[in-house]
Design a protein around this motif. Structure first.
Motif, short mmCIF file in Angstrom:
data_model
loop_
_atom_site.label_atom_id
_atom_site.label_comp_id
_atom_site.label_asym_id
_atom_site.label_seq_id
_atom_site.Cartn_x
_atom_site.Cartn_y
_atom_site.Cartn_z
N ALA A 1 0.82 -1.22 0.00
CA ALA A 1 0.00 0.00 0.00
C ALA A 1 0.85 1.27 0.00
CB ALA A 1 -0.94 0.01 1.20
N MET B 1 0.25 4.68 -1.75
CA MET B 1 -0.61 5.72 -1.22
C MET B 1 0.17 6.88 -0.64
SD MET B 1 -3.57 3.57 0.75
CE MET B 1 -4.10 5.06 1.55
N THR C 1 -10.40 -0.42 6.62
CA THR C 1 -9.27 -0.85 5.77
C THR C 1 -8.01 -1.05 6.60
OG1 THR C 1 -8.47 1.40 5.28
CG2 THR C 1 -10.22 0.52 3.87
N THR D 1 -4.87 -1.52 4.08
CA THR D 1 -3.81 -0.55 3.76
C THR D 1 -2.88 -0.43 4.96
OG1 THR D 1 -5.32 1.27 4.37
CG2 THR D 1 -5.17 0.68 2.04
N GLY E 1 -5.90 3.81 8.28
CA GLY E 1 -6.92 3.29 7.39
C GLY E 1 -8.16 4.18 7.39
N HIS F 1 -7.05 7.13 -0.35
CA HIS F 1 -7.50 5.75 -0.57
C HIS F 1 -8.22 5.62 -1.91
CE1 HIS F 1 -6.46 4.83 3.59
NE2 HIS F 1 -6.83 3.58 3.40
N HIS G 1 -6.25 -5.75 -4.90
CA HIS G 1 -5.25 -5.58 -3.85
C HIS G 1 -5.35 -6.70 -2.81
CE1 HIS G 1 -2.61 -3.20 -1.20
NE2 HIS G 1 -3.44 -3.52 -0.20
#
Length: 416
Positions: A42, A45, A246, A250, A255, A288, A301
């Motif tokens: 992740a 991001m 999440t 993530t 999250g 996100h 993912h």
């Protein structure tokens, strides 16, 4: 086994344990944390954002939007099949939203019913083994917890229906409906329908639906019926509070979470939230959305993460089957997804297994953690959290775990 055979087996387990203890292992498997290798997927991001505006032109760096930016709500709506208007986007922790939900009911009540804090007694049903964080919320608020046995299809619904139908002080039930923590059980359609349609003595009975592992397949993606749809069909649309985040998708510390419910419940929640905050982290929500694009991007993912976790679950199950299958010293679930493997060791031995493992350098989740008040009536359930260690570390940890299970049980059997 004869007593002589048990003695020989005990001595062999003692010898194996001392050899493993001499390796000076050092591994903490007490919590279900994502491994750094999972989190790394992740990291895209964290690149610099070039645009801080929603499609409607709102600058997410500024104040505003109590219930989440439309793009984040749309992504969650598509992912979980919940109307966007029936959800509120929160911060990094769904646990925070759960605690707030209980506190609102204690302070303000719901739909004109008396606030729970004004009642003599409040009780919750707690399917067990279950999630210790749920139990902690109850314990700190002095909510009496009633353990409910888990079956292969979810909570024992005969017991649930009997309890909620006769006791108005039972105000809620905790549910982890998909790949439950810790057993990995997925609720059947019948279980979901019975939860939605059952008669409750309490008019303000709530289902706390913690869908923490709703998109976490490891071996198989199991379909679980939507509790919001089921309650709508049953005429109990105000019964469920649905939670998701999440955190294990993530970044656990950064999250995005949500609470979803009926229109009436959402409006009630917003009234209190409006005094509590102007809105959660919209920059993180947009980050996100820009990373995943849509629900399909998030699902892709999760397939990558499943490939990271699968060898670890396979390692745990390989050792359990190789070392303990057929011995009568332990039984376990083989989950299709989620974050844990639940093992029931020989009754009266869970605490000793944890002690032995720690003495040899491996920290497990404490015995009793999966039961209300940390009281496992059989002292047998243990939660293995395989996600954080490497496969190589898990090989050593599981070898030790199996030896500890044997050593603890054989010593008990010889004494008996």
């Amino acid at each position: 086994m004869s007593k002589e055979e048990l003695e020989q087996a005990k001595e062999a387990a003692d010898k194996d344990y001392e050899e493993l203890k001499s390796r000076n292992l050092s591994l903490d498997m007490s919590r279900g944390k994502p491994a750094p290798s999972q989190i790394d997927h992740a990291n895209g991001m964290l690149k610099e954002m070039t645009d801080y505006h929603t499609k409607a032109g709102m600058d997410v760096r500024n104040y505003g939007v109590l219930d989440g930016i439309p793009e984040m709500k749309e992504l969650f709506s598509e992912l979980l099949d919940i109307p966007a208007g029936q959800l509120i986007v929160g911060g990094n922790a769904s646990l925070n939203l759960m605690f707030d939900a209980v506190m609102r009911l204690f302070v303000f009540g719901t739909m004109g019913e008396k606030p729970w804090g004004q009642l003599d007694k409040v009780k919750f049903l707690c399917p067990s083994p279950g999630y210790d964080r749920h139990f902690t919320i109850c314990e700190i608020l002095d909510i009496e917890m009633i353990p409910v046995a888990m079956t292969k299809e979810g909570p024992d619904m005969d017991m649930v229906e009997e309890l909620v139908g006769s006791d108005a002080s039972i105000k809620g039930i905790w549910c982890v409906p998909k790949y439950s923590n810790p057993q990995g059980i997925c609720y059947s359609d019948e279980t979901v329908d019975r939860l939605a349609s059952m008669k409750t003595a309490a008019k303000d009975f709530k289902i706390f639906w913690d869908n923490a592992y709703g998109v976490h397949p490891v071996f198989e993606d199991v379909k679980v019926k939507n509790i919001i749809d089921a309650c709508e069909e049953a005429g109990t649309k105000n019964r469920p509070y649905y939670f998701f985040s999440t955190s294990k998708i993530t970044f656990p510390g950064a999250g995005v979470s949500l609470i979803a419910s009926s229109d009436e419940n959402i409006n009630e929640i917003k009234k209190v939230m409006g005094a509590q905050t102007i809105g959660y982290d919209k920059v993180n929500q947009l980050r996100h959305v820009q990373f995943f694009k849509n629900a399909e991007g998030l699902r892709a993912h999760m397939q990558v993460l499943a490939e990271c976790m699968r060898p670890k679950f396979e390692t745990v199950l390989k050792y359990l089957n190789k070392e303990l299958a057929g011995t009568g010293l332990a039984v376990w679930e083989e989950p299709k997804g989620g974050y844990f493997v639940s093992v029931d060791v020989y009754p009266g031995c869970a605490e000793e297994v944890v002690r032995l493992a720690k003495e040899a350098g491996v920290v497990l989740t404490g015995a009793g953690a999966t039961y209300p008040y940390r009281k496992d009536p059989k002292d047998s359930n243990l939660r293995i959290a395989p996600t954080y260690p490497t496969v190589e570390e898990l090989e050593q940890a599981m070898e030790l775990f199996c030896v500890c299970v044997k050593k603890a049980a054989l010593h008990k059997l010889v004494r008996e």
